[in-house]
Design an enzyme around this catalytic site. Structure first.
Site, PDB file in Angstrom:
ATOM      1  N   GLU A  61      64.662  92.259  60.267  1.00 34.26           N
ATOM      2  CA  GLU A  61      64.169  93.411  61.008  1.00 34.26           C
ATOM      3  C   GLU A  61      65.107  94.602  60.848  1.00 34.26           C
ATOM      4  O   GLU A  61      64.657  95.741  60.635  1.00 34.26           O
ATOM      5  CB  GLU A  61      63.996  93.068  62.487  1.00 34.26           C
ATOM      6  CG  GLU A  61      63.390  94.213  63.289  1.00 34.26           C
ATOM      7  CD  GLU A  61      63.084  93.854  64.733  1.00 34.26           C
ATOM      8  OE1 GLU A  61      62.310  94.597  65.371  1.00 34.26           O
ATOM      9  OE2 GLU A  61      63.609  92.836  65.223  1.00 34.26           O
ATOM     10  N   LYS A 104      65.356  91.542  74.825  1.00 34.13           N
ATOM     11  CA  LYS A 104      65.489  90.084  74.899  1.00 34.13           C
ATOM     12  C   LYS A 104      66.911  89.648  75.218  1.00 34.13           C
ATOM     13  O   LYS A 104      67.132  88.508  75.623  1.00 34.13           O
ATOM     14  CB  LYS A 104      65.003  89.444  73.595  1.00 34.13           C
ATOM     15  CG  LYS A 104      63.508  89.541  73.373  1.00 34.13           C
ATOM     16  CD  LYS A 104      63.075  88.792  72.117  1.00 34.13           C
ATOM     17  CE  LYS A 104      61.576  88.854  71.894  1.00 34.13           C
ATOM     18  NZ  LYS A 104      61.117  90.179  71.425  1.00 34.13           N
ATOM     19  N   HIS A 116      63.305  85.387  75.373  1.00 35.29           N
ATOM     20  CA  HIS A 116      62.113  85.536  74.527  1.00 35.29           C
ATOM     21  C   HIS A 116      60.932  84.837  75.184  1.00 35.29           C
ATOM     22  O   HIS A 116      60.860  83.616  75.220  1.00 35.29           O
ATOM     23  CB  HIS A 116      62.386  84.942  73.150  1.00 35.29           C
ATOM     24  CG  HIS A 116      61.321  85.222  72.143  1.00 35.29           C
ATOM     25  ND1 HIS A 116      60.188  85.955  72.417  1.00 35.29           N
ATOM     26  CD2 HIS A 116      61.222  84.860  70.828  1.00 35.29           C
ATOM     27  CE1 HIS A 116      59.433  86.023  71.341  1.00 35.29           C
ATOM     28  NE2 HIS A 116      60.044  85.370  70.369  1.00 35.29           N
ATOM     29  N   CYS A 119      54.375  84.901  68.766  1.00 31.43           N
ATOM     30  CA  CYS A 119      55.219  85.820  69.534  1.00 31.43           C
ATOM     31  C   CYS A 119      54.818  87.281  69.360  1.00 31.43           C
ATOM     32  O   CYS A 119      55.423  88.166  69.972  1.00 31.43           O
ATOM     33  CB  CYS A 119      56.676  85.617  69.143  1.00 31.43           C
ATOM     34  SG  CYS A 119      57.239  83.917  69.434  1.00 31.43           S
ATOM     35  N   HIS A 160      61.898  93.671  67.937  1.00 31.30           N
ATOM     36  CA  HIS A 160      61.583  92.281  68.274  1.00 31.30           C
ATOM     37  C   HIS A 160      62.875  91.568  68.653  1.00 31.30           C
ATOM     38  O   HIS A 160      62.913  90.843  69.638  1.00 31.30           O
ATOM     39  CB  HIS A 160      60.895  91.616  67.094  1.00 31.30           C
ATOM     40  CG  HIS A 160      60.348  90.253  67.381  1.00 31.30           C
ATOM     41  ND1 HIS A 160      59.484  90.006  68.428  1.00 31.30           N
ATOM     42  CD2 HIS A 160      60.535  89.058  66.764  1.00 31.30           C
ATOM     43  CE1 HIS A 160      59.154  88.719  68.436  1.00 31.30           C
ATOM     44  NE2 HIS A 160      59.792  88.129  67.445  1.00 31.30           N
ATOM     45  N   PHE A 204      55.597  83.271  64.536  1.00 33.40           N
ATOM     46  CA  PHE A 204      55.443  82.163  63.604  1.00 33.40           C
ATOM     47  C   PHE A 204      54.102  82.296  62.885  1.00 33.40           C
ATOM     48  O   PHE A 204      53.112  82.767  63.448  1.00 33.40           O
ATOM     49  CB  PHE A 204      55.497  80.837  64.351  1.00 33.40           C
ATOM     50  CG  PHE A 204      56.886  80.436  64.801  1.00 33.40           C
ATOM     51  CD1 PHE A 204      58.008  81.124  64.397  1.00 33.40           C
ATOM     52  CD2 PHE A 204      57.058  79.354  65.649  1.00 33.40           C
ATOM     53  CE1 PHE A 204      59.284  80.758  64.811  1.00 33.40           C
ATOM     54  CE2 PHE A 204      58.321  78.965  66.076  1.00 33.40           C
ATOM     55  CZ  PHE A 204      59.432  79.665  65.658  1.00 33.40           C
TER      56      PHE A 204
END
Length: 406
Positions: A314, A332, A337, A163, A303, A394
């Site tokens: 975050e 998002k 996402h 991502c 993010h 990931f």
């Protein structure tokens, strides 16, 4: 290579669940209304909603002859890239093709094509499979097809950092400009992985929001009641140039990509390091690359996935590094996402925030569970001279851009 190198952003292209094109996408992102909806292709599945690009007709946008031989993730990328190239005032017939590169981010490749052809093989045999399977499914092919479409003959590659892929692509593109290898790089990310097996995999992981009765409330970054992300598709493309090259052409410079940082958590396959050390390292590296201090940053495009662990870590890092000064948002909440495309779409939104002095709201963040300044309810007018755009993936892969006003 010295820090302080600025890559000029001269063109933007977007194809998102908020709309086809930069103007429509930005308008809906600023409206702060989630685009999540029931997805007929997921009928019967435990989680049956996504954020798809509405009304996307590849035949109409690209021509049937072009569209039939490409996977949807390349369809999205081509439309966004053509918009970005036109926005930059570039004519591929006139540029020095050997000095134009393409760097695109992608996580899954042509997974939709692969799954359809696998089903054909099982039901009808190998003789009925498409001869285009391999060039349609390859992760690298999005960059190859963008080069074919535009005639760009410089370095051509795809970055795959889950991502964070789109952000990694833009950072890599900036490096190609900084080393002098290219004058122009078409950079961004694209993804179209909303298939039943992929969504089933995310469901089994517990990564997706379970709000099947209220999809529009499902993506809620930084909210106390967040329970997972909403899967999406899309593409974002930026045209980056050496500043001298853009100035010689006499074109508008929309913003600068002034810093890039990357790191690995080296912690877990899917969970972020709870200490946030890797995220802090990536942000710190990007700021140093841009010759900026945390106090110089006005805005963080987070993010912000709407997952419990990501948002907590975050927010903790943003608070630790920046205090409560920057205005933080996650688009998002509106777009969902889009995996490998997310960072590029968000970088484009960060450019627009710098240009317009508007930070869009974080949709559905009604009760923030974090101690940072999350923009909520409505857009915030704010002069933005420097902004940070975060992406994490990931494998513990972290990528961060610093964008500044031209």
């Amino acid at each position: 290579m010295d820090s302080g190198f600025h890559a000029a952003v001269t063109g933007l292209g977007m194809v998102t669940p908020a709309g086809i094109g930069v103007d429509e996408s930005w308008r809906r992102i600023c409206a702060g209304v989630s685009m999540a909806a029931h997805d007929e292709e997921l009928d019967g599945m435990p989680i049956d909603f996504t954020c798809r690009v509405p009304g996307f007709d590849a035949d109409a946008l690209l021509g049937r002859r072009t569209a039939w031989r490409l996977d949807r993730y390349v369809h999205l990328a081509l439309v966004a890239a053509r918009e970005a190239i036109a926005d930059a005032g570039l004519d591929p017939k006139e540029w020095d093709a050997s000095r134009v590169g393409v760097v695109m981010g992608n996580a899954l490749g042509g997974i939709g094509t692969f799954e359809r052809q696998h089903n054909t093989m099982l039901s009808e045999g190998t003789s009925r499979m498409s001869s285009m399977l391999i060039p349609m499914m390859g992760v690298n092919m999005v960059a190859g097809y963008l080069a074919i479409d535009s005639g760009a003959q410089g370095p051509n590659l795809v970055t795959t950092t889950a991502c964070a892929s789109g952000t990694t692509a833009i950072g890599t593109a900036r490096d190609l400009l900084r080393t002098g290898r290219c004058d122009i790089v078409i950079a961004g990310g694209a993804e179209a992985g909303l298939t039943r097996p992929i969504l089933a995999g995310f469901t089994r992981m517990g990564a997706l929001s379970g709000r099947v009765d209220d999809p529009t409330a499902a993506s809620r970054p930084f909210d106390r009641d967040r329970d997972g992300f909403v899967a999406a598709e899309g593409a974002g493309v930026l045209v980056l140039e050496r500043v001298e090259h853009a100035k010689a052409r006499g074109v508008r410079i929309r913003a600068h990509v002034s810093g890039y940082g990357a790191s690995a958590d080296a912690h877990h396959a899917t969970a972020p390091d709870p200490t946030g050390v890797g995220v802090s390292a990536a942000i710190g590296s990007a700021l140093a690359d841009a010759d900026l201090l945390p106090a110089d940053v006005d805005h963080v495009n987070a993010h912000g996935t709407s997952t419990p662990l990501n948002d907590e870590v975050e927010a903790k890092v943003v608070r630790r590094m920046f205090g409560d000064r920057p205005a933080v948002t996650s688009v998002k909440g509106v777009t969902g996402h889009s995996l490998g495309a997310a960072g590029a779409i968000e970088a484009a939104c960060t450019v627009l925030s710098i240009e317009t002095g508007v930070v869009p709201p974080t949709a559905n963040c009604a009760d923030p569970a974090v101690d940072i300044d999350v923009v909520r309810s409505k857009p915030r007018r704010l002069p933005v001279s420097a902004a940070v755009s975060n992406s994490f993936g990931f494998g513990g892969q972290n990528a961060v851009l610093v964008l500044t006003a031209a």
